[in-house]
Design a protein around this motif. Structure first.
Motif, PDB file in Angstrom:
ATOM      1  N   GLU A  94       0.800  -1.222   0.000  1.00 39.18           N
ATOM      2  CA  GLU A  94       0.000   0.000   0.000  1.00 39.18           C
ATOM      3  C   GLU A  94       0.836   1.277   0.000  1.00 39.18           C
ATOM      4  O   GLU A  94       0.435   2.282  -0.586  1.00 39.18           O
ATOM      5  CB  GLU A  94      -0.912   0.006   1.230  1.00 39.18           C
ATOM      6  N   HIS A  95       2.015   1.242   0.643  1.00 45.80           N
ATOM      7  CA  HIS A  95       2.779   2.478   0.857  1.00 45.80           C
ATOM      8  C   HIS A  95       4.267   2.179   0.731  1.00 45.80           C
ATOM      9  O   HIS A  95       4.770   1.229   1.344  1.00 45.80           O
ATOM     10  CB  HIS A  95       2.476   3.023   2.263  1.00 45.80           C
ATOM     11  N   VAL A  96       4.970   2.982  -0.046  1.00 43.57           N
ATOM     12  CA  VAL A  96       6.421   2.865  -0.200  1.00 43.57           C
ATOM     13  C   VAL A  96       7.081   4.125   0.346  1.00 43.57           C
ATOM     14  O   VAL A  96       6.701   5.249  -0.018  1.00 43.57           O
ATOM     15  CB  VAL A  96       6.824   2.684  -1.679  1.00 43.57           C
ATOM     16  N   VAL A  97       8.059   3.934   1.224  1.00 44.79           N
ATOM     17  CA  VAL A  97       8.903   5.031   1.694  1.00 44.79           C
ATOM     18  C   VAL A  97      10.244   4.856   0.993  1.00 44.79           C
ATOM     19  O   VAL A  97      10.978   3.900   1.255  1.00 44.79           O
ATOM     20  CB  VAL A  97       9.065   5.001   3.224  1.00 44.79           C
ATOM     21  N   TYR A  98      10.547   5.780   0.084  1.00 43.50           N
ATOM     22  CA  TYR A  98      11.709   5.634  -0.797  1.00 43.50           C
ATOM     23  C   TYR A  98      12.803   6.625  -0.423  1.00 43.50           C
ATOM     24  O   TYR A  98      12.542   7.822  -0.250  1.00 43.50           O
ATOM     25  CB  TYR A  98      11.291   5.849  -2.252  1.00 43.50           C
ATOM     26  N   VAL A  99      14.036   6.124  -0.349  1.00 43.28           N
ATOM     27  CA  VAL A  99      15.192   6.969  -0.049  1.00 43.28           C
ATOM     28  C   VAL A  99      15.713   7.574  -1.342  1.00 43.28           C
ATOM     29  O   VAL A  99      16.356   6.900  -2.157  1.00 43.28           O
ATOM     30  CB  VAL A  99      16.296   6.166   0.661  1.00 43.28           C
ATOM     31  N   SER A 100      15.430   8.848  -1.531  1.00 41.31           N
ATOM     32  CA  SER A 100      15.806   9.573  -2.738  1.00 41.31           C
ATOM     33  C   SER A 100      16.995  10.484  -2.425  1.00 41.31           C
ATOM     34  O   SER A 100      17.753  10.227  -1.484  1.00 41.31           O
ATOM     35  CB  SER A 100      14.580  10.362  -3.240  1.00 41.31           C
ATOM     36  N   PHE A 101      17.162  11.529  -3.233  1.00 41.33           N
ATOM     37  CA  PHE A 101      18.306  12.421  -3.041  1.00 41.33           C
ATOM     38  C   PHE A 101      17.859  13.866  -3.183  1.00 41.33           C
ATOM     39  O   PHE A 101      16.985  14.189  -4.002  1.00 41.33           O
ATOM     40  CB  PHE A 101      19.416  12.116  -4.059  1.00 41.33           C
ATOM     41  N   LEU A 102      18.480  14.730  -2.402  1.00 42.25           N
ATOM     42  CA  LEU A 102      18.164  16.144  -2.394  1.00 42.25           C
ATOM     43  C   LEU A 102      18.265  16.738  -3.804  1.00 42.25           C
ATOM     44  O   LEU A 102      19.258  16.539  -4.504  1.00 42.25           O
ATOM     45  CB  LEU A 102      19.132  16.875  -1.457  1.00 42.25           C
ATOM     46  N   HIS A 116      17.076   9.057  -9.264  1.00 44.69           N
ATOM     47  CA  HIS A 116      16.117   9.114  -8.166  1.00 44.69           C
ATOM     48  C   HIS A 116      14.808   9.762  -8.624  1.00 44.69           C
ATOM     49  O   HIS A 116      13.719   9.312  -8.246  1.00 44.69           O
ATOM     50  CB  HIS A 116      16.711   9.880  -6.983  1.00 44.69           C
ATOM     51  N   TRP A 117      14.924  10.798  -9.434  1.00 41.92           N
ATOM     52  CA  TRP A 117      13.704  11.442  -9.943  1.00 41.92           C
ATOM     53  C   TRP A 117      12.905  10.458 -10.799  1.00 41.92           C
ATOM     54  O   TRP A 117      11.668  10.383 -10.683  1.00 41.92           O
ATOM     55  CB  TRP A 117      14.057  12.672 -10.773  1.00 41.92           C
ATOM     56  N   ALA A 118      13.589   9.689 -11.640  1.00 46.01           N
ATOM     57  CA  ALA A 118      12.897   8.720 -12.491  1.00 46.01           C
ATOM     58  C   ALA A 118      12.197   7.658 -11.642  1.00 46.01           C
ATOM     59  O   ALA A 118      11.083   7.221 -11.956  1.00 46.01           O
ATOM     60  CB  ALA A 118      13.883   8.065 -13.460  1.00 46.01           C
ATOM     61  N   PHE A 132       8.727  10.304   0.051  1.00 44.31           N
ATOM     62  CA  PHE A 132      10.091  10.383  -0.456  1.00 44.31           C
ATOM     63  C   PHE A 132      10.973  11.089   0.567  1.00 44.31           C
ATOM     64  O   PHE A 132      10.636  12.183   1.033  1.00 44.31           O
ATOM     65  CB  PHE A 132      10.135  11.130  -1.785  1.00 44.31           C
ATOM     66  N   LEU A 133      12.082  10.456   0.896  1.00 44.62           N
ATOM     67  CA  LEU A 133      13.079  11.048   1.791  1.00 44.62           C
ATOM     68  C   LEU A 133      14.264  11.467   0.929  1.00 44.62           C
ATOM     69  O   LEU A 133      15.080  10.632   0.523  1.00 44.62           O
ATOM     70  CB  LEU A 133      13.523  10.039   2.851  1.00 44.62           C
ATOM     71  N   ARG A 134      14.335  12.761   0.636  1.00 42.23           N
ATOM     72  CA  ARG A 134      15.405  13.272  -0.228  1.00 42.23           C
ATOM     73  C   ARG A 134      16.597  13.682   0.641  1.00 42.23           C
ATOM     74  O   ARG A 134      16.690  14.797   1.133  1.00 42.23           O
ATOM     75  CB  ARG A 134      14.902  14.448  -1.060  1.00 42.23           C
ATOM     76  N   ASP A 135      17.515  12.741   0.792  1.00 39.84           N
ATOM     77  CA  ASP A 135      18.656  12.938   1.674  1.00 39.84           C
ATOM     78  C   ASP A 135      19.746  13.757   1.008  1.00 39.84           C
ATOM     79  O   ASP A 135      20.011  13.620  -0.190  1.00 39.84           O
ATOM     80  CB  ASP A 135      19.255  11.584   2.067  1.00 39.84           C
ATOM     81  N   SER A 136      20.420  14.555   1.814  1.00 43.83           N
ATOM     82  CA  SER A 136      21.627  15.233   1.364  1.00 43.83           C
ATOM     83  C   SER A 136      22.785  14.240   1.372  1.00 43.83           C
ATOM     84  O   SER A 136      22.623  13.048   1.697  1.00 43.83           O
ATOM     85  CB  SER A 136      21.923  16.436   2.269  1.00 43.83           C
ATOM     86  N   ALA A 184       1.866  10.416   4.022  1.00 37.79           N
ATOM     87  CA  ALA A 184       1.495  10.020   2.666  1.00 37.79           C
ATOM     88  C   ALA A 184       1.536  11.215   1.725  1.00 37.79           C
ATOM     89  O   ALA A 184       1.005  12.289   2.028  1.00 37.79           O
ATOM     90  CB  ALA A 184       0.103   9.398   2.663  1.00 37.79           C
ATOM     91  N   GLY A 185       2.205  11.030   0.595  1.00 38.08           N
ATOM     92  CA  GLY A 185       2.315  12.086  -0.401  1.00 38.08           C
ATOM     93  C   GLY A 185       3.369  13.129  -0.106  1.00 38.08           C
ATOM     94  O   GLY A 185       3.550  14.067  -0.892  1.00 38.08           O
ATOM     95  N   ALA A 186       4.091  12.974   1.006  1.00 38.85           N
ATOM     96  CA  ALA A 186       5.080  13.985   1.406  1.00 38.85           C
ATOM     97  C   ALA A 186       6.445  13.704   0.789  1.00 38.85           C
ATOM     98  O   ALA A 186       6.837  12.552   0.584  1.00 38.85           O
ATOM     99  CB  ALA A 186       5.207  14.023   2.923  1.00 38.85           C
ATOM    100  N   THR A 187       7.159  14.778   0.503  1.00 41.45           N
ATOM    101  CA  THR A 187       8.563  14.707   0.116  1.00 41.45           C
ATOM    102  C   THR A 187       9.352  15.491   1.153  1.00 41.45           C
ATOM    103  O   THR A 187       9.182  16.700   1.287  1.00 41.45           O
ATOM    104  CB  THR A 187       8.798  15.302  -1.277  1.00 41.45           C
ATOM    105  N   HIS A 188      10.178  14.783   1.925  1.00 38.45           N
ATOM    106  CA  HIS A 188      10.942  15.419   2.985  1.00 38.45           C
ATOM    107  C   HIS A 188      12.395  15.592   2.551  1.00 38.45           C
ATOM    108  O   HIS A 188      13.070  14.596   2.245  1.00 38.45           O
ATOM    109  CB  HIS A 188      10.914  14.580   4.263  1.00 38.45           C
TER     110      HIS A 188
END
Length: 280
Positions: A94-102, A116-118, A132-136, A184-188
């Motif tokens: 139901e829900h994916v928490v994905y480690v993306s990039f700043l 990461h954007w793709a 989405f967790l956009r890490d530095s 849900a739906g957040a990009t941090h």
């Protein structure tokens, strides 16, 4: 609620799994090699890889929430991510928490931020709930960027970067995973407490470790020449160099409040991250 954690044998995934296990969460650890999986209370282990859709689908069955660490850096990483996301949909996740990039975006200076954007775009299109967790840049990795001569080299100019501790990311990810509907739906954007130039980074490293470290601001041409000896493929060298040019472009200078706001504790300064690191 069962939570699946990918990359549980890695530095970030293992931290997240440990925090969730300590909190008594019902865990399923997805790993390529079960023999290397951490032994945690309440955790089942399943063999799966991002590229094997059938195995991923079986491993994810009955698991509503997934923590998805990005795959190892390879030219086909986005394809692997798409295969895994499709398997998650088929498994009823139901829900994916994905480690993306700043700064992830199709035109990001850092080449891997485009990957990461793709991946983010595919998750959005899948219909899954997401965070989405956009890490530095990881503060923990900075010592590995320093040469044996004590010089940190790269074409970052006087750009700034708010490096972030992996422990802070793990704390934040665990908090999100335990209450996914709230996010849900957040990009941090997930950053450290301050944006530093690499001259300032070198100074902090020198004082924290007792080893003299300096920064040499290479030109882009110098950066490619200095890395040619590694014999790495062109896409990998592009990624290495563009880490620095993204800093020069100001794309990693953001300082967010996500760590204190979500974890309840301040983001860890670089000096403290280095002080915590094992010697040697």
């Amino acid at each position: 609620m069962r939570i699946a954690v990918t990359g549980a044998t890695g530095r970030l995934g293992s931290r997240v799994a440990q925090r969730l296990a300590t909190a008594g969460v019902d865990l399923r650890l997805l790993v390529r090699d079960p023999a290397r999986a951490p032994r945690l209370p309440g955790a089942a282990v399943a063999r799966a890889s991002y590229a094997d859709g059938a195995a991923a689908r079986a491993a994810l069955a009955g698991t509503p929430v997934v923590f998805m660490v990005s795959a190892a850096e390879t030219p086909d990483r986005v394809d692997q991510h798409r295969t895994f996301v499709d398997a998650a949909v088929a498994a009823g996740v139901e829900h994916v928490v994905y480690v993306s990039f700043l700064g992830a975006g199709p035109d990001a200076t850092f080449t891997l931020a485009r990957d990461h954007w793709a991946t983010e775009a595919h998750i959005r299109a899948s219909g899954l709930a997401f965070t989405f967790l956009r890490d530095s840049l990881y503060a923990d990795f900075l010592p590995q960027m320093v040469g044996p001569d004590g010089v940190l080299r790269g074409p970052a100019g006087q750009g700034r970067v708010a490096v972030v501790a992996q422990d802070d990311i793990a704390d934040l990810a665990a908090a999100v995973l335990r209450d996914p509907a709230r996010h849900a739906g957040a990009t941090h954007d997930v950053t450290g407490p301050e944006a530093l130039t690499l001259d300032e980074v070198a100074d902090v490293m020198s004082r924290a470790t007792g080893r003299p470290v300096s920064y040499h601001a290479e030109t882009v041409d110098e950066a490619y020449r200095s890395r040619a000896a590694y014999g790495a493929p062109a896409w990998q060298v592009d990624a290495w160099v563009s880490t620095y040019t993204a800093i020069a472009a100001g794309e990693l200078a953001a300082v967010s409040d996500a760590v204190p706001r979500i974890t309840g504790h301040p983001a860890t300064p670089l000096a403290e991250v280095l002080a915590r690191a094992p010697a040697g």
